[in-house]
Scaffold this motif. Structure first.
Motif, mmCIF file in Angstrom:
data_model
loop_
_atom_site.group_PDB
_atom_site.id
_atom_site.type_symbol
_atom_site.label_atom_id
_atom_site.label_comp_id
_atom_site.label_asym_id
_atom_site.label_seq_id
_atom_site.Cartn_x
_atom_site.Cartn_y
_atom_site.Cartn_z
ATOM 1 N N ASN A 91 82.848 76.846 21.625
ATOM 2 C CA ASN A 91 83.641 77.340 20.415
ATOM 3 C C ASN A 91 83.372 77.378 19.159
ATOM 4 O O ASN A 91 83.214 78.368 18.134
ATOM 5 C CB ASN A 91 85.153 76.187 19.777
ATOM 6 N N ILE A 92 81.471 77.435 18.795
ATOM 7 C CA ILE A 92 80.860 77.164 18.012
ATOM 8 C C ILE A 92 80.172 78.869 18.137
ATOM 9 O O ILE A 92 80.709 79.546 17.024
ATOM 10 C CB ILE A 92 80.368 76.267 17.866
ATOM 11 N N TYR A 93 80.360 78.800 19.553
ATOM 12 C CA TYR A 93 79.145 80.487 19.287
ATOM 13 C C TYR A 93 80.415 82.046 19.543
ATOM 14 O O TYR A 93 80.120 82.911 18.971
ATOM 15 C CB TYR A 93 78.596 80.817 20.670
ATOM 16 N N LYS A 94 81.898 81.436 19.201
ATOM 17 C CA LYS A 94 82.573 82.273 19.019
ATOM 18 C C LYS A 94 83.531 82.127 17.943
ATOM 19 O O LYS A 94 83.569 83.803 17.511
ATOM 20 C CB LYS A 94 84.320 81.468 20.125
ATOM 21 N N ASP A 95 83.117 81.181 17.034
ATOM 22 C CA ASP A 95 83.988 81.068 15.947
ATOM 23 C C ASP A 95 82.872 81.303 14.794
ATOM 24 O O ASP A 95 82.939 81.407 13.857
ATOM 25 C CB ASP A 95 84.677 80.021 14.990
ATOM 26 N N THR B 273 84.359 80.423 8.986
ATOM 27 C CA THR B 273 85.630 80.647 8.878
ATOM 28 C C THR B 273 86.593 79.267 8.574
ATOM 29 O O THR B 273 85.578 78.110 9.098
ATOM 30 C CB THR B 273 86.196 81.165 10.153
ATOM 31 N N SER B 274 87.476 78.523 8.679
ATOM 32 C CA SER B 274 87.610 77.399 8.944
ATOM 33 C C SER B 274 88.117 77.005 10.566
ATOM 34 O O SER B 274 87.689 75.823 10.652
ATOM 35 C CB SER B 274 89.884 77.932 8.725
ATOM 36 N N GLN B 275 87.521 78.027 11.502
ATOM 37 C CA GLN B 275 87.943 77.415 12.902
ATOM 38 C C GLN B 275 86.335 76.819 13.081
ATOM 39 O O GLN B 275 86.335 75.914 13.790
ATOM 40 C CB GLN B 275 88.360 78.712 13.539
ATOM 41 N N CYS B 276 85.176 77.721 12.390
ATOM 42 C CA CYS B 276 84.320 77.863 12.075
ATOM 43 C C CYS B 276 83.598 76.148 12.206
ATOM 44 O O CYS B 276 83.505 75.427 12.303
ATOM 45 C CB CYS B 276 82.495 78.769 11.859
ATOM 46 N N THR B 277 83.948 76.246 10.844
ATOM 47 C CA THR B 277 84.200 74.942 9.742
ATOM 48 C C THR B 277 84.864 73.537 10.184
ATOM 49 O O THR B 277 84.166 71.893 11.274
ATOM 50 C CB THR B 277 85.120 74.417 9.088
ATOM 51 N N ARG C 258 73.498 75.838 5.295
ATOM 52 C CA ARG C 258 75.041 75.993 4.459
ATOM 53 C C ARG C 258 75.954 76.154 5.710
ATOM 54 O O ARG C 258 76.566 75.051 5.572
ATOM 55 C CB ARG C 258 74.985 77.068 4.306
ATOM 56 N N PHE C 259 76.104 75.937 7.249
ATOM 57 C CA PHE C 259 76.799 75.408 7.748
ATOM 58 C C PHE C 259 77.363 74.155 8.336
ATOM 59 O O PHE C 259 78.373 74.146 8.326
ATOM 60 C CB PHE C 259 76.545 76.489 9.488
#
Length: 492
Positions: free
Chosen positions: A268-272, A281-285, A324-325
Motif C-alpha cells: 500500500n505504501i508503494y502504491k499510494d 495523499t490522504s491514503q499515503c498519510t 517529511r513523509f
C-alpha cells in the motif's frame, strides 16, 4: 663602540621580527593550559596516560559565535597519531528546512551534540553511567588517534552566540563555514597538530556535515595561506543520511524485510506514496501512520534492543532525522528512540552539573537554558540539499579515502537506505561483498569500489550508534580505516 651599536641595532631588529611569533606561541600555550581538564567529577580512580582539553574557540573577530570542543590526545605516540574530528547529527521536532523550495513541512533538523553522544555514550574514553559515575571505555577511539569532539552549530550543547538572531540563520552551509573557522582557530591553539593527517568522522545527519565540511576544506586549501591549510586525508560516516530519494524507500523496505510491517502495508505504501515527488495523499498519510505504529513499542534505532521503560512516555528530542513523509505525523516524535534513552538521561543530568561544567570550562557565559543533548533553541534550518552524493563523488575523485558503515539493526537510517544510495552512484565494484571478521567471529560484511577508494561495510548486530552497541568491532573498523588496510577476511 661602532661594533657595539651595530650589534645592539641588529638585536633589536631581530627581536621585532621574532616577537609577534613568540607572543602568538605564548598565547596559544596559555590558552591550551587554561583548557586542560585536570579532573572530571565521578571519573575512575585509575591513572590514565593521556591529556584532554575542553573549552571554546571564538570563530571570528567580528561575530559573536563560540563553539565548544572536547579534545582527547591519543593514549600513546601522540605526535605520530592522526587527528580525527567527530561530529554527531540531528533530530526532528522543529520546523526545519524552511528555506527549502516546496518543502515547508517538518523535515531534517540537525542539532545534537557530539559531546553528549559521541564522547560520553559511544567512543570517548569516559562513558556516563547512573548517578554521575564515569567508567573507562577500553574501546575508546583515542587508543589509535587524537580525537576532537565539536558541538556545532551554535545553539547545540554549550556552543553559543551572543547574537540571538544567529540561531535563526542556520543551515548546512553556515555549519560548514563555522566548523571550518573553528578548525582554523583550534589549530592556532594546538599548532603541534597542524601537520597531522586529518580525518572527519560522524553519524546520522553528519552524513551531510562530514562531506560538506570536507569539500569546504578541500576548496579553501587551494588558496590557503601558510598555516591555514588542513591536511585532510579522508572521511568516515556511519548510518548516514546522504540521499533523500533512497532514504525513504530504504526505511520502508527495511521494516518489511525485518517483519515489522505486513506485506499488505508494504504494498500500500508503494502504491499510494510518491517518494520522488514528496506529494502525500490522504491514503499515503494513513499508511505512514500504520508504519509508525508498528515501531511504537520498540527502539527504531536498534530494533532488537530493549527500550528504557522509564522513558517510554517521554516525547524527548532524540537523534531523529527524517523525511517529511514521516515527520508530519505527531506519532513520529513519540517513538521510543535513543540507544538506551536511560543513558541519555544520565548524560543530560551529568552535563547540567555545575562542577562538571567548571571542570570542562563550559557554560562560561551562563546560558539562559539548560544543557540538552539535542538543541531546543534551533528552530529553523535554512538549507539542506536532498542529496550529498555529488559531493561524495567529487571527494572520491580528489583521492580522499571514503568509508561508509551501517549498524545493521538500525531501522532509522538502515543499511537498505545506504545500500540504495551507494548504488545510485553507479560505482564499479572492486571487491565483491564478503564477510569481515573480528576475534574469529563474523563482524559484518564489506565491499569496495574502484573509483577513489570507497568502502561500504556493515557491523553485525549494531544499532544506529555503532560504537555503543559494538565497541570492539567499531574500534577495529576505525583502526583499519586509518591505516587504509582491508578488514580481515577470515577468522585467523
Amino acid at each position: 663602540m661602532a661594533v657595539f651599536w651595530y650589534t645592539l641595532l641588529f638585536s633589536c631588529v631581530a627581536l621585532v621580527h621574532v616577537l609577534p611569533e613568540t607572543v602568538g606561541a605564548d598565547k596559544s600555550q596559555r590558552e591550551r593550559e587554561a583548557d586542560k581538564v585536570v579532573y572530571l567529577p565521578g571519573q575512575p580512580l585509575e591513572q590514565f596516560g593521556f591529556q584532554h582539553f575542553a573549552g571554546y574557540i571564538k570563530l571570528r573577530p567580528n561575530d559573536e559565535k563560540a563553539l565548544f570542543y572536547w579534545f582527547f590526545e591519543a593514549q600513546n605516540d601522540v605526535s605520530h597519531r592522526p587527528l580525527v574530528l567527530w561530529l554527531n547529527g540531528g533530530h526532528t521536532g522543529h520546523k526545519a528546512n524552511e528555506g527549502r523550495k516546496k518543502r515547508e513541512e517538518k523535515g531534517e533538523g540537525p542539532g545534537c551534540s557530539s559531546v553528549a553522544y559521541g564522547a560520553m555514550q559511544e567512543l570517548g574514553p569516559f562513558l556516563v553511567r547512573n548517578k554521575g559515575q564515569l567508567i573507562y571505555n577500553k574501546y575508546s577511539w583515542n587508543k589509535v588517534a587524537n580525537i576532537l569532539f565539536l558541538e556545532a552549530p551554535v545553539g547545540v550543547g554549550f556552543s553559543y552566540s551572543n547574537k540571538s538572531g544567529d540561531t535563526e540563520k542556520l543551515g548546512d552551509s553556515i555549519t560548514a563555514e563555522d566548523s571550518h573557522a573553528f578548525l582554523i582557530g583550534w589549530f592556532k591553539r594546538f599548532p603541534n597538530f597542524r601537520l597531522h593527517d586529518f580525518y572527519i568522522a560522524g553519524e546520522s545527519y553528519a552524513g551531510h556535515y562530514v562531506p560538506q565540511l570536507a569539500n569546504l576544506i578541500h576548496e579553501k586549501n587551494k588558496g590557503a595561506k601558510k598555516g591555514y591549510s588542513i591536511n585532510l586525508k579522508g572521511i568516515l560516516m556511519g548510518n548516514a543520511v546522504i540521499n533523500d530519494p533512497t532514504d525513504q524507500p530504504g526505511l520502508i523496505d527495511y521494516a518489511w524485510t525485518h517483519a515489522i510491517i505486513s506485506d499488505q502495508l508494504h504494498r500500500n505504501i508503494y502504491k499510494d506514496c510518491d517518494f520522488k515527488s514528496n506529494i502525500s495523499t490522504s491514503q499515503c498519510t494513513m499508511h505512514i501512520r500504520g508504519f509508525l505504529e508498528a515501531y511504537s513499542g520498540i527502539d527504531i534505532y536498534n530494533i532488537y534492543a530493549p527500550v528504557c521503560l522509564s522513558s517510554l512516555n517521554k516525547a524527548a528530542q532524540k537523534l531523529i532525522v527524517a523525511p517529511r513523509f514521516f515527520t508530519q505525523h505527531d506519532l513520529w516524535h513519540k517513538l521510543p528512540s535513543g540507544y538506551d534513552p536511560c543513558t541519555e538521561d544520565y548524560v543530560e543530568a551529568y552535563l547540567n552539573r555545575e562542577d562538571v561544567q567548571k571542570a570542562l570550562h563550559a557554560n562560561l557565559t551562563k546560558l539562559s537554558y539548560p544543557y540538552t543533548p539535542c538543541s531546543n533553541i534551533i528552530r529553523k534550518w535554512n538549507d539542506a540539499p536532498d542529496t550529498v552524493l555529488p559531493i561524495i563523488r567529487k571527494l572520491l575523485n580528489t583521492g580522499l579515502r571514503v568509508w561508509v558503515f551501517s549498524g545493521d539493526t538500525d531501522g532509522r537510517v538502515p543499511v537498505t537506505s545506504t545500500r540504495y544510495s551507494i548504488n545510485e552512484m553507479g560505482l564499479k565494484v572492486k571487491e565483491e561483498w564478503r564477510a569481515w571478521y573480528h576475534k574469529q567471529q563474523v563482524a559484518g560484511w564489506v565491499g569496495t569500489y574502484v573509483e577513489g577508494g570507497l568502502t561500504f561495510l556493515t557491523v553485525r548486530g549494531a544499532g544506529h550508534q555503532v560504537p555503543m552497541f559494538a565497541p570492539d568491532q567499531s574500534l577495529s573498523l576505525f583502526s583499519h580505516f586509518l591505516s587504509n588496510t582491508p578488514l580481515p577476511s577470515s577468522h585467523h
